[in-house]
Write a protein that holds these residues in place. Sequence first.
Motif, PDB file in Angstrom:
ATOM      1  N   SER A  49      -3.986   6.383  -3.298  1.00 30.04           N
ATOM      2  CA  SER A  49      -4.308   6.259  -2.090  1.00 30.04           C
ATOM      3  C   SER A  49      -3.422   7.300  -1.258  1.00 30.04           C
ATOM      4  O   SER A  49      -2.231   7.297  -1.584  1.00 30.04           O
ATOM      5  CB  SER A  49      -4.153   4.939  -1.245  1.00 30.04           C
ATOM      6  OG  SER A  49      -4.695   5.217   0.081  1.00 30.04           O
ATOM      7  N   GLN A  57      -7.313   2.707  11.190  1.00 26.00           N
ATOM      8  CA  GLN A  57      -7.771   1.663  10.108  1.00 26.00           C
ATOM      9  C   GLN A  57      -8.654   2.279   9.000  1.00 26.00           C
ATOM     10  O   GLN A  57      -9.210   1.725   8.298  1.00 26.00           O
ATOM     11  CB  GLN A  57      -8.828   0.741  10.958  1.00 26.00           C
ATOM     12  CG  GLN A  57      -8.306   0.049  12.200  1.00 26.00           C
ATOM     13  CD  GLN A  57      -6.946  -0.734  11.905  1.00 26.00           C
ATOM     14  OE1 GLN A  57      -6.810  -1.267  10.899  1.00 26.00           O
ATOM     15  NE2 GLN A  57      -5.992  -0.656  12.684  1.00 26.00           N
ATOM     16  N   GLU A  81      -2.222   0.659  -5.516  1.00 21.33           N
ATOM     17  CA  GLU A  81      -2.421   0.047  -4.363  1.00 21.33           C
ATOM     18  C   GLU A  81      -2.900  -1.225  -4.080  1.00 21.33           C
ATOM     19  O   GLU A  81      -3.625  -1.770  -5.060  1.00 21.33           O
ATOM     20  CB  GLU A  81      -3.704   0.924  -3.470  1.00 21.33           C
ATOM     21  CG  GLU A  81      -3.745   0.762  -2.179  1.00 21.33           C
ATOM     22  CD  GLU A  81      -4.889   1.471  -1.497  1.00 21.33           C
ATOM     23  OE1 GLU A  81      -4.839   1.677  -0.091  1.00 21.33           O
ATOM     24  OE2 GLU A  81      -5.771   1.834  -2.087  1.00 21.33           O
ATOM     25  N   TYR A  82      -2.446  -2.202  -3.244  1.00 19.31           N
ATOM     26  CA  TYR A  82      -2.886  -3.243  -2.891  1.00 19.31           C
ATOM     27  C   TYR A  82      -4.130  -3.122  -2.067  1.00 19.31           C
ATOM     28  O   TYR A  82      -4.376  -2.257  -1.203  1.00 19.31           O
ATOM     29  CB  TYR A  82      -1.909  -4.059  -2.079  1.00 19.31           C
ATOM     30  CG  TYR A  82      -2.387  -5.549  -1.806  1.00 19.31           C
ATOM     31  CD1 TYR A  82      -2.359  -6.582  -2.364  1.00 19.31           C
ATOM     32  CD2 TYR A  82      -2.920  -5.566  -0.295  1.00 19.31           C
ATOM     33  CE1 TYR A  82      -2.378  -7.907  -1.847  1.00 19.31           C
ATOM     34  CE2 TYR A  82      -3.477  -7.006   0.329  1.00 19.31           C
ATOM     35  CZ  TYR A  82      -3.142  -7.938  -0.764  1.00 19.31           C
ATOM     36  OH  TYR A  82      -3.533  -9.251  -0.173  1.00 19.31           O
ATOM     37  N   TYR A 102       1.581  -9.271   5.357  1.00 24.39           N
ATOM     38  CA  TYR A 102       0.030  -9.187   5.147  1.00 24.39           C
ATOM     39  C   TYR A 102      -0.734  -9.175   6.572  1.00 24.39           C
ATOM     40  O   TYR A 102      -0.201  -9.975   7.439  1.00 24.39           O
ATOM     41  CB  TYR A 102      -0.360 -10.502   4.372  1.00 24.39           C
ATOM     42  CG  TYR A 102       0.347 -10.666   3.204  1.00 24.39           C
ATOM     43  CD1 TYR A 102      -0.515 -10.119   1.909  1.00 24.39           C
ATOM     44  CD2 TYR A 102       1.605 -11.245   2.942  1.00 24.39           C
ATOM     45  CE1 TYR A 102       0.311 -10.255   0.590  1.00 24.39           C
ATOM     46  CE2 TYR A 102       2.206 -11.366   1.690  1.00 24.39           C
ATOM     47  CZ  TYR A 102       1.501 -10.823   0.434  1.00 24.39           C
ATOM     48  OH  TYR A 102       1.990 -10.737  -0.763  1.00 24.39           O
ATOM     49  N   VAL A 116       1.019  -1.049  -0.014  1.00 24.18           N
ATOM     50  CA  VAL A 116       0.079   0.046  -0.232  1.00 24.18           C
ATOM     51  C   VAL A 116       0.829   1.327  -0.056  1.00 24.18           C
ATOM     52  O   VAL A 116       0.369   2.319   0.213  1.00 24.18           O
ATOM     53  CB  VAL A 116      -0.959   0.029   1.263  1.00 24.18           C
ATOM     54  CG1 VAL A 116      -1.902  -1.139   0.936  1.00 24.18           C
ATOM     55  CG2 VAL A 116      -0.236  -0.017   2.519  1.00 24.18           C
ATOM     56  N   GLN A 175      -7.616   3.530   6.099  1.00 27.82           N
ATOM     57  CA  GLN A 175      -7.277   2.651   4.875  1.00 27.82           C
ATOM     58  C   GLN A 175      -8.157   1.626   4.596  1.00 27.82           C
ATOM     59  O   GLN A 175      -8.575   1.317   3.561  1.00 27.82           O
ATOM     60  CB  GLN A 175      -5.760   2.784   4.539  1.00 27.82           C
ATOM     61  CG  GLN A 175      -5.365   2.243   3.132  1.00 27.82           C
ATOM     62  CD  GLN A 175      -3.885   2.273   2.897  1.00 27.82           C
ATOM     63  OE1 GLN A 175      -3.013   2.889   4.074  1.00 27.82           O
ATOM     64  NE2 GLN A 175      -3.426   2.367   1.824  1.00 27.82           N
ATOM     65  N   LEU A 176      -8.034   0.690   5.693  1.00 28.14           N
ATOM     66  CA  LEU A 176      -8.732  -0.646   5.392  1.00 28.14           C
ATOM     67  C   LEU A 176     -10.125  -0.399   5.296  1.00 28.14           C
ATOM     68  O   LEU A 176     -10.691  -1.383   4.591  1.00 28.14           O
ATOM     69  CB  LEU A 176      -8.251  -1.511   6.528  1.00 28.14           C
ATOM     70  CG  LEU A 176      -6.915  -2.025   6.753  1.00 28.14           C
ATOM     71  CD1 LEU A 176      -6.386  -2.673   8.151  1.00 28.14           C
ATOM     72  CD2 LEU A 176      -6.998  -3.096   5.529  1.00 28.14           C
ATOM     73  N   THR A 203      -8.966   7.352  -0.899  1.00 29.31           N
ATOM     74  CA  THR A 203      -8.619   6.365  -1.949  1.00 29.31           C
ATOM     75  C   THR A 203      -9.436   6.608  -3.389  1.00 29.31           C
ATOM     76  O   THR A 203     -10.684   6.879  -3.133  1.00 29.31           O
ATOM     77  CB  THR A 203      -8.922   4.950  -1.610  1.00 29.31           C
ATOM     78  OG1 THR A 203      -8.099   4.675  -0.173  1.00 29.31           O
ATOM     79  CG2 THR A 203      -8.452   3.933  -2.506  1.00 29.31           C
ATOM     80  N   GLN A 205     -11.149   0.398   1.915  1.00 25.30           N
ATOM     81  CA  GLN A 205     -10.628  -0.394   1.067  1.00 25.30           C
ATOM     82  C   GLN A 205     -11.861  -1.405   0.960  1.00 25.30           C
ATOM     83  O   GLN A 205     -12.352  -1.869   0.134  1.00 25.30           O
ATOM     84  CB  GLN A 205      -9.322  -1.221   1.622  1.00 25.30           C
ATOM     85  CG  GLN A 205      -9.125  -2.451   0.826  1.00 25.30           C
ATOM     86  CD  GLN A 205      -7.799  -3.327   1.308  1.00 25.30           C
ATOM     87  OE1 GLN A 205      -6.768  -2.725   1.513  1.00 25.30           O
ATOM     88  NE2 GLN A 205      -8.063  -4.478   1.731  1.00 25.30           N
ATOM     89  N   SER A 252      -4.708  -6.431   3.973  1.00 22.12           N
ATOM     90  CA  SER A 252      -3.772  -5.424   3.622  1.00 22.12           C
ATOM     91  C   SER A 252      -2.354  -5.986   3.675  1.00 22.12           C
ATOM     92  O   SER A 252      -1.994  -6.952   4.054  1.00 22.12           O
ATOM     93  CB  SER A 252      -3.716  -4.199   4.673  1.00 22.12           C
ATOM     94  OG  SER A 252      -3.119  -3.111   4.285  1.00 22.12           O
TER      95      SER A 252
END
Length: 645
Positions: A273, A305, A261-262, A429, A249, A307-308, A286, A311, A438
């Motif tokens: 992102s 959290q 981005e992953y 990971y 990321v 970004q997660l 994002t 996602q 992530s």
Amino acid sequence: MKKVTAILVLLPLCVLTVFPAYAAQSGRLYGIGSVSKVFTAAGVMKLAEEGKVDLDAPLTAYIPEFTMADARYAQITPRMLLNHSSGLMGTTGNNGFLLGDNDTYYHDHLLGFLKSQKLKHDPGERSIYCNDGFTLAEILIERVSGISFTEFIERNFSGPLGLTNIRTPQSDFDRSLLADSYMGNKELQPENVGLIGSGGIYATMEDLCRFAAIFMDSADGSLLSKRSADEMAKNQHKKEMVSLDADTVVRYGLGWDAVEEYPFAQYGIKALSKGGTTDAYHTNLTVLPAYDLAVAVSASGKGGQEQLIAQEIILAVLQEEGLIPGDAVIAMPVVNLERAKVPESVKAYAGVYDAGGGGLMHIEFTQDALIFTPILVKNERAQEYLYNTDGEFVSTNGDYLGLGTLTEGARGITKLRFAEDKYLMVQTYVDMPGLSLSAFAMPLAEKLEVNAVSEGAAAAWKARNGKEYLLVSEKYTSVQYAGSPIAKTLTDERVRGYVCKGIYKGGGADFASAKIVDAATALGFQSTPTMMGRDTNNLTVTKQKEFEYLAINNFRYIDAAAALKFFEMGETVVLGAETVWVDIDDAGGRCVQIVTPQNGAWFAYDDKMNCVATSLEKYPRDTIVLPDHGRLAFAGEAGATFIVK
């Protein structure tokens, strides 16, 4: 206390998503932190479109008064500011984060601070995250446009897009619209970040997503050309040390943290992102340009959290729209656990490594594993990573290594390898409960070179091991007093020739190390690409009368032994040039009233130096109960007078 608002924009449709519903402040402005860098990069690109800035010309062509104590500064270009490859030390930050105060001290003094600094690598050689670079880009915009950065953003982006809720600390707006600002359990006065171009913009999540419209493939290019948007979205990462197909990321564009981005790259989808964290707010933006899709998530108080969450929302939308398979699951990779013997050539990497603010670590090898042991942290826990037949060291028990520290409470995988005879590389990971997978890949730490210092210098720093120093140089409205006013100098026999500065805040710590030069000086050296080498710190010790002062770059601390005793300080505290510290000692449990002047503020700390009360709270209390064995700090202008009843 945690308040999170996420707004999803699937242009032209706008949908509001709130997590959790009971705690959200819909329509409020949040500090977006380093997401501000995307605005700054877009501003520089706009000036480049107009022929007013050449991204690859010397920065001195636009800011002629910019100088440093390093001749290489003349090679720095605007592009290097935007892709983090300038070589600047990192974050100067003095009086840059203030409560209820929009003083422009940091912005106004940055060029002066930089005059005495040196670069940590050749300009353009490698990308290492750097806040001061984006404040220089902010100044560049002001010099070239002839107007303030705030006015530039309003004229060129907010106004044309109809964004009435994009603001800065210098804007004239109703501060009650700001989301509540929390640190710990305290609701504080609004946080103002003076590093505006680097991290000081406020926004509602809706307007932040609408700003992202200029990066969409469908944009008409009237505010930012497609060529400029595409240039910002290219992989601009210098000294790329992870493979281009690595799951991560973090891969810098211009202003963006990630341009591939992953996990979206696994579906062939390009995602941009940018994350941003200040002491009070936490934000992620994002953007999927080809799908006209943007998600912004922000939290006040405890975050991490965002970004997660963004996602997770995007994956759900893509599945619902049939753009990725409805049963698509980003699965944890299968790990090769077939043990192999560690080659003797790999064992040569044994030694001590520095992970920047993540601290120091000792690495040794057994016949078929790497043993990783943190140094200078409480409850040191050794971790084992087995060597497999793929030539990687891998975790086996569901733990994962996150930016130098073992993180628990989630399931993860970490793979380690070595590069360039110096760097420990990590591929991690993590599967957070309730969220999707992530990943990040980057250089985690660099091996320490032998630093042969004199016996006298080594002994002087060893004598300071664990010594506490208290902040005295920041303005009384500084967030530093509410968050991290204490520093320690830490040494260890396993790392002779080096000293760590420990800055404690929010239950965590920053253990960045420095190379000892003499009995009073230690210089920062980190040049680890990407994140772990981001802020280099020089330490200098001086003595005035009987007390030592510790300078960490431009922050000044005094030996904690200089603190007054509560029962000896008297009822009136009159400030001189520095913050006055008081040890509460046996006065704990006493109820006191503190009469506070307009040009000062007080802070109360428990025995672990957590700030438990301050006059800068949004609703300050009239009286406080002194915490057992804690401290008080009285900060303000010279002559500021406090009365303790």
